[in-house]
Design an enzyme around this catalytic site. Structure first.
Site, PDB file in Angstrom:
ATOM      1  N   LYS A   1       4.371   7.499  -3.522  1.00 57.31           N
ATOM      2  CA  LYS A   1       5.707   7.510  -2.908  1.00 57.31           C
ATOM      3  C   LYS A   1       6.848   7.385  -3.914  1.00 57.31           C
ATOM      4  O   LYS A   1       7.159   8.362  -4.589  1.00 57.31           O
ATOM      5  CB  LYS A   1       5.760   6.484  -1.772  1.00 57.31           C
ATOM      6  CG  LYS A   1       4.693   6.858  -0.730  1.00 57.31           C
ATOM      7  CD  LYS A   1       4.722   6.189   0.602  1.00 57.31           C
ATOM      8  CE  LYS A   1       3.753   6.913   1.525  1.00 57.31           C
ATOM      9  NZ  LYS A   1       2.725   6.103   2.134  1.00 57.31           N
TER      10      LYS A   1
ATOM     11  N   TYR B   1      -3.615   0.993   5.536  1.00 56.53           N
ATOM     12  CA  TYR B   1      -3.938   2.400   5.281  1.00 56.53           C
ATOM     13  C   TYR B   1      -4.003   2.616   3.785  1.00 56.53           C
ATOM     14  O   TYR B   1      -3.137   2.137   3.042  1.00 56.53           O
ATOM     15  CB  TYR B   1      -2.850   3.295   5.891  1.00 56.53           C
ATOM     16  CG  TYR B   1      -3.045   4.781   5.665  1.00 56.53           C
ATOM     17  CD1 TYR B   1      -4.115   5.455   6.241  1.00 56.53           C
ATOM     18  CD2 TYR B   1      -2.144   5.505   4.896  1.00 56.53           C
ATOM     19  CE1 TYR B   1      -4.275   6.823   6.051  1.00 56.53           C
ATOM     20  CE2 TYR B   1      -2.304   6.879   4.700  1.00 56.53           C
ATOM     21  CZ  TYR B   1      -3.372   7.531   5.273  1.00 56.53           C
ATOM     22  OH  TYR B   1      -3.524   8.881   5.082  1.00 56.53           O
TER      23      TYR B   1
ATOM     24  N   ASP C   1      -2.871  -2.057  -3.054  1.00 61.61           N
ATOM     25  CA  ASP C   1      -2.351  -0.728  -2.754  1.00 61.61           C
ATOM     26  C   ASP C   1      -0.844  -0.870  -2.573  1.00 61.61           C
ATOM     27  O   ASP C   1      -0.366  -1.292  -1.512  1.00 61.61           O
ATOM     28  CB  ASP C   1      -3.020  -0.168  -1.492  1.00 61.61           C
ATOM     29  CG  ASP C   1      -2.533   1.244  -1.171  1.00 61.61           C
ATOM     30  OD1 ASP C   1      -1.474   1.646  -1.713  1.00 61.61           O
ATOM     31  OD2 ASP C   1      -3.202   1.932  -0.384  1.00 61.61           O
TER      32      ASP C   1
HETATM   33  C1  LIG Z   1       1.182   6.642   2.074  1.00 59.23           C
HETATM   34  C2  LIG Z   1       0.132   5.690   1.664  1.00 59.23           C
HETATM   35  C3  LIG Z   1      -1.051   6.113   1.037  1.00 59.23           C
HETATM   36  C4  LIG Z   1      -1.410   7.565   0.886  1.00 59.23           C
HETATM   37  O1  LIG Z   1      -0.530   8.228   0.048  1.00 59.23           O
HETATM   38  P1  LIG Z   1      -0.424   9.847   0.196  1.00 59.23           P
HETATM   39  O2  LIG Z   1       0.509  10.215  -0.917  1.00 59.23           O
HETATM   40  O3  LIG Z   1       0.125  10.087   1.565  1.00 59.23           O
HETATM   41  O4  LIG Z   1      -1.780  10.390   0.022  1.00 59.23           O
HETATM   42  C5  LIG Z   1      -1.925   5.157   0.581  1.00 59.23           C
HETATM   43  N1  LIG Z   1      -1.671   3.853   0.726  1.00 59.23           N
HETATM   44  C6  LIG Z   1      -0.549   3.404   1.327  1.00 59.23           C
HETATM   45  C7  LIG Z   1      -0.293   1.940   1.417  1.00 59.23           C
HETATM   46  C8  LIG Z   1       0.381   4.302   1.840  1.00 59.23           C
HETATM   47  O5  LIG Z   1       1.462   3.853   2.480  1.00 59.23           O
END
Ligand SMILES: *Cc1c(COP(=O)(O)O)cnc(C)c1O
Length: 438
Positions: A270, A147, A242
């Site tokens: 995060k 994601y 990511d």
């Molecule tokens: C949570 C998450 C996102 C998106 O971040 P948001 O602050 O919710 O927009 C993108 N990449 C990864 C791997 C994530 O866990």
């Protein structure tokens, strides 16, 4: 499982649904995957959260990862109060952003230049724009089950078991946008080669969660990330990590430090916000100099880098220590071992994936190395397990395909309590799996 309609959470949920889709601000919070009524939270302290009905839970969601120091730590509260007194946002540069960027670069050296955003989604969509601008290519490659936020180009997954051209996961995404996102299988370099080999002119970027957390926790196998690095070098694609979950979680320097693979670009989120909305992207200086106003790649944000967010992030990152990671590793190992033993005793098949303080209990007897494996898990059994844990005061992610998060506020006692609760919950999960016994 019978929900008492009289609970405050149930009443609030009914009210919320009148004014918000599903009654929530982000879908997974609605408990659709596990059933029942979401608990409306009122306060948190350390590793515990308390709902509107006054019930306290031991929390393993931790706001989905950001709260590595627990809920409402004292130091953070005092920093936020002090900062707010001087103004919460200027839309002009501040010293805090420089301090924060310097700190991020010192912890994650591949991020030679950093741009702050307000979410991980923004960071990922912006990094993609940079990669496309830098390579002059449109296609990108991601992995099924990974994601990267909800931007158009990322809400795409492969058909089960097959490596296919992109199909949108959500309506509202133009087919043309989805078609530019190719999908391969996690931990399967041959699937990457097959896809990339088919793209005329090559792909702009290979985006990957270096430790996958959004199909449940799936660690990269030895050689996987190294293989992606080599493929990118060979084909001129940019390697994008990511690290929105793994950054500052896998280690102080993220998964890239832990695993020794250097990406061209990185997204963070995060933990970097200490519980406030922050994201960041960064990487090679030649690439990041393309971002406006140094270069032509436009990306902006009214509240980006605001003092509250920067102060929270600075505080959170300044509290990361070897001692914290050693503790998280110890607690994570204890928890995984205890859960595994409890499941075994209850006669429930589980496969537990763990990296440090991230873990997922998959209800399957097969190892989970990719999204297809993860989808083989028994989600109904997870739902029963989740409810049985919740009833005993343990708040787990309301979906089989999410990570459990530990924090520095968790203790050995918390872990012991959790394992004891799991003994009962695994039995409940196992019972419902087959025809009910008389
Ligand atoms: C949570 C998450 C996102 C998106 O971040 P948001 O602050 O919710 O927009 C993108 N990449 C990864 C791997 C994530 O866990």
């Amino acid at each position: 499982m019978a929900e008492r309609q009289a609970t405050r959470s149930a009443k609030l949920f009914a009210r919320a649904q009148q004014v918000m889709p599903g009654g929530v601000s982000s879908p997974v919070r609605a408990f659709k995957a596990v059933g029942g009524t979401p608990r409306f939270m009122k306060r948190g302290k350390g590793a515990s959260i308390t709902d509107e009905d006054g019930r306290t839970y031991l929390d393993y969601v931790m706001s989905w990862g950001p709260l590595i120091h627990g809920h409402a730590p004292k130091g953070l509260l005092s920093v936020l109060t002090k900062t707010a007194r001087h103004g919460t946002s200027f839309g002009a540069p501040t010293r805090l952003e420089i301090e924060m960027a310097e700190l991020v670069r010192s912890l994650v050296p591949s991020m030679e230049l950093v741009r702050f955003t307000s979410s991980g989604t923004e960071a990922a969509m912006s990094v993609l724009r940079v990669a496309r601008a830098a390579t002059g290519r449109d296609a990108v490659l991601k992995f099924a089950g990974c994601y990267h936020g909800h931007a158009d180009g990322f809400l795409v997954e492969a058909g089960s078991g097959a490596v296919t051209l992109g199909v949108p996961t959500s309506p509202g995404i133009p087919k043309a946008a989805a078609a530019l996102t190719l999908t391969a299988r996690y931990n399967d370099l041959a699937s990457v080669d097959a896809v990339v080999g088919r793209v005329k002119g090559g792909v702009a970027a290979v985006l990957v969660e270096p430790i996958a957390g959004n199909m449940g926790v799936v660690p990269p196998e030895p050689g996987f990330l190294e293989g992606l690095r080599a493929l990118c070098d060979r084909t001129g694609a940019l390697l994008v990590f990511d690290e929105v979950i793994s950054g500052f979680r896998a280690s102080r320097g993220g998964a890239q430090h832990l695993l020794g693979v250097r990406p061209d670009l990185t997204c963070l989120g995060k933990i970097i916000g200490g519980g406030l909305p922050v994201g960041a992207y960064g990487g090679r200086e030649d690439l990041m100099r393309m971002v406006a106003p140094d270069g032509p790649v436009y990306q902006a944000g009214t509240l980006s880098g605001n003092p509250m967010a920067m102060a929270a992030g600075l505080w959170a990152l300044s509290q990361l220590s070897d001692k914290l990671y050693a503790k998280l590793e110890r607690l994570g190992a204890l928890l995984a071992e205890g859960l595994s033993e409890s499941a075994h005793r209850a006669g429930t098949d589980v496969s537990i994936n763990r990296v440090g303080s991230l873990l997922t209990v998959f209800f399957t007897n097969q190892p989970v190395r990719n999204y297809d494996d993860a989808r083989g898990a028994d989600t109904a059994a997870y739902g029963r397990f989740f409810q049985a844990m919740l009833a005993q005061g343990i708040y787990l992610p309301p979906s089989q395909f999410e990570a459990w998060f530990l924090s520095g506020a968790h203790t050995t006692d918390h872990v012991d309590t959790t394992i004891r609760a799991a003994r009962k919950a695994f039995k409940v999960a196992a019972r419902g799996g087959s025809a009910p016994t008389p």
